[in-house]
Motif scaffolding. Structure first.
Motif, PDB file in Angstrom:
ATOM      1  N   ARG A  55       0.810  -1.214   0.000  1.00  0.00           N
ATOM      2  CA  ARG A  55       0.000   0.000   0.000  1.00  0.00           C
ATOM      3  C   ARG A  55       0.849   1.271   0.000  1.00  0.00           C
ATOM      4  NH1 ARG A  55      -3.500   2.294   4.940  1.00  0.00           N
ATOM      5  NH2 ARG A  55      -4.596   3.956   3.843  1.00  0.00           N
ATOM      6  N   THR A  56       1.990   1.243   0.680  1.00  0.00           N
ATOM      7  CA  THR A  56       2.805   2.437   0.856  1.00  0.00           C
ATOM      8  C   THR A  56       4.192   2.224   0.262  1.00  0.00           C
ATOM      9  OG1 THR A  56       1.629   2.913   2.906  1.00  0.00           O
ATOM     10  CG2 THR A  56       3.669   4.107   2.533  1.00  0.00           C
ATOM     11  N   MET A  58       7.959   4.576  -0.307  1.00  0.00           N
ATOM     12  CA  MET A  58       8.680   5.826  -0.114  1.00  0.00           C
ATOM     13  C   MET A  58       9.894   5.861  -1.031  1.00  0.00           C
ATOM     14  SD  MET A  58      10.237   7.658   3.306  1.00  0.00           S
ATOM     15  CE  MET A  58      11.648   6.568   3.487  1.00  0.00           C
ATOM     16  N   VAL A 123       6.316  10.023  -0.424  1.00  0.00           N
ATOM     17  CA  VAL A 123       5.604   8.831   0.047  1.00  0.00           C
ATOM     18  C   VAL A 123       4.326   8.685  -0.758  1.00  0.00           C
ATOM     19  CG1 VAL A 123       4.471   7.715   2.005  1.00  0.00           C
ATOM     20  CG2 VAL A 123       6.558   9.033   2.370  1.00  0.00           C
ATOM     21  N   GLU A 125       0.792   6.594  -1.173  1.00  0.00           N
ATOM     22  CA  GLU A 125      -0.167   5.750  -0.460  1.00  0.00           C
ATOM     23  C   GLU A 125      -1.291   5.369  -1.423  1.00  0.00           C
ATOM     24  OE1 GLU A 125      -1.558   7.720   2.993  1.00  0.00           O
ATOM     25  OE2 GLU A 125       0.405   7.758   3.999  1.00  0.00           O
ATOM     26  N   ASP A 126      -1.512   4.075  -1.594  1.00  0.00           N
ATOM     27  CA  ASP A 126      -2.546   3.560  -2.487  1.00  0.00           C
ATOM     28  C   ASP A 126      -3.833   3.375  -1.690  1.00  0.00           C
ATOM     29  OD1 ASP A 126      -4.086   2.412  -4.398  1.00  0.00           O
ATOM     30  OD2 ASP A 126      -2.892   0.584  -4.609  1.00  0.00           O
ATOM     31  N   HIS A 127      -4.869   4.137  -2.012  1.00  0.00           N
ATOM     32  CA  HIS A 127      -6.169   4.028  -1.349  1.00  0.00           C
ATOM     33  C   HIS A 127      -7.237   3.453  -2.277  1.00  0.00           C
ATOM     34  CE1 HIS A 127      -5.199   6.257   2.404  1.00  0.00           C
ATOM     35  NE2 HIS A 127      -4.262   6.780   1.639  1.00  0.00           N
ATOM     36  N   PHE A 131      -4.701   7.998  -5.104  1.00  0.00           N
ATOM     37  CA  PHE A 131      -3.399   7.971  -4.464  1.00  0.00           C
ATOM     38  C   PHE A 131      -3.206   9.258  -3.659  1.00  0.00           C
ATOM     39  CE2 PHE A 131      -2.499   4.642  -7.461  1.00  0.00           C
ATOM     40  CZ  PHE A 131      -1.521   3.885  -6.847  1.00  0.00           C
ATOM     41  N   LYS A 134       2.826  12.383  -0.463  1.00  0.00           N
ATOM     42  CA  LYS A 134       3.331  13.254   0.594  1.00  0.00           C
ATOM     43  C   LYS A 134       4.808  13.547   0.352  1.00  0.00           C
ATOM     44  CE  LYS A 134       0.192  11.229   4.020  1.00  0.00           C
ATOM     45  NZ  LYS A 134       0.094  10.511   5.316  1.00  0.00           N
TER      46      LYS A 134
END
Length: 301
Positions: A55-56, A58, A123, A125-127, A131, A134
């Motif tokens: 999911r994350t 960096m 960073v 983040e897959d939601h 996306f 950050k």
């Protein structure tokens, strides 16, 4: 029995020192749920586990180069973040706008080549449907205001509120107020948001008065270790009382605003406030305790 217990603990300590440290991608909770919550549903568990694990991502920053990162190029004037896909040898433009601390990000990108603080990490983040990107930058440290000669802001942290007191240079009370912090019945994210909002309102008093903050040096670890012997109501109160998170939020916010934080001995602050100031000043015990903490930070209690 004591010798046996001592030997047993020595054996556990040696085993822990020999044990190799590891990281569980996706979370230990979901990994353990394979044989409990997802028992007999391996495909469902595998899909949830892979989603949590991937999911994350960096991308580390790099202070060499123009754009502070190897894979991402942030074009400030156009407001476009270009992802350089090396496997397919193409560039993917992303229309993006950073809101909070946008000036710090632009300052870091504009720094000259190979300058300390230029590196910017991103960073992803897959939601699912969208996306979140950050940016992580190294902020410049501000000069902290730690002078207590003109007075301080004293706070008394409680379960559902923070009592605030302001003093002048002579130690006289200038302001007394209470900032509510309702944490009961909220989940982890809601509690974090509520703590941040409460701390923001408290630190605004430092910004308004240009005075440093004084707080108690609290430690509830020993008290929380005895929770199994307490009643349910007291255990619930101690569990909700996230002192470490509140302290970290206060220190972080004061650092961002450029104000120092002084910690004092918490012994008998409520008792002194109740006996000496509460009735005379017509305030609650917690407000009086905040006033005692402020005076103690100035060396007057």
């Amino acid at each position: 029995h004591l010798i046996y217990g001592l030997n047993r603990r020595k054996q556990k300590l040696e085993a822990l020192q020999r044990k190799m440290k590891f990281t569980c991608f996706g979370g230990k909770k979901l990994a353990r749920a394979r044989t409990t919550v997802y028992a007999g549903q391996h495909e469902t568990w595998l899909k949830a586990y892979q989603s949590a694990r991937n999911r994350t991502m960096m991308i580390q920053g790099r202070r060499q180069g123009k754009f502070s990162n190897n894979l991402f190029q942030y074009h400030i004037e156009e407001g476009v973040l270009i992802y350089r896909c090396s496997s397919e040898k193409r560039e993917i433009p992303l229309k993006i706008e950073f809101h909070q601390y946008k000036e710090e990000l632009e300052r870091a990108v504009r720094l000259p080549h190979n300058t300390p603080g230029k590196a910017v990490a991103y960073v992803l983040e897959d939601h699912g449907a969208y996306f979140i990107i950050k940016a992580i930058v190294e902020m410049e440290e501000k000069a902290k205001s730690e002078d207590t000669e003109q007075g301080v802001i004293g706070i008394d942290i409680n379960v559902n509120h923070i009592a605030v007191s302001e003093t002048d240079g002579c130690g006289n009370c200038v302001l007394l107020k209470t900032v509510k912090m309702p944490l009961d019945g909220k989940n982890r994210k809601q509690r974090k948001h509520q703590i941040d909002q409460t701390v923001k309102e408290v630190v605004l008093e430092c910004v308004r008065s240009h005075k440093p903050l004084v707080m108690e040096d609290l430690d509830f670890q020993k008290t929380k270790s005895k929770m199994r012997y307490g009643n349910r109501r007291q255990n619930k109160m101690l569990s909700d009382f996230a002192t470490r998170k509140i302290e970290e939020a206060i220190v972080r916010r004061c650092w961002k605003e450029g104000y120092g934080v002084k910690k004092v001995n918490p012994a008998n602050t409520s008792k002194i406030g109740k006996e000496k100031y509460s009735k005379r000043m017509g305030c609650t015990v917690h407000m009086a305790a905040a006033y005692v903490i402020a005076r103690r930070g100035m060396g007057m209690e």
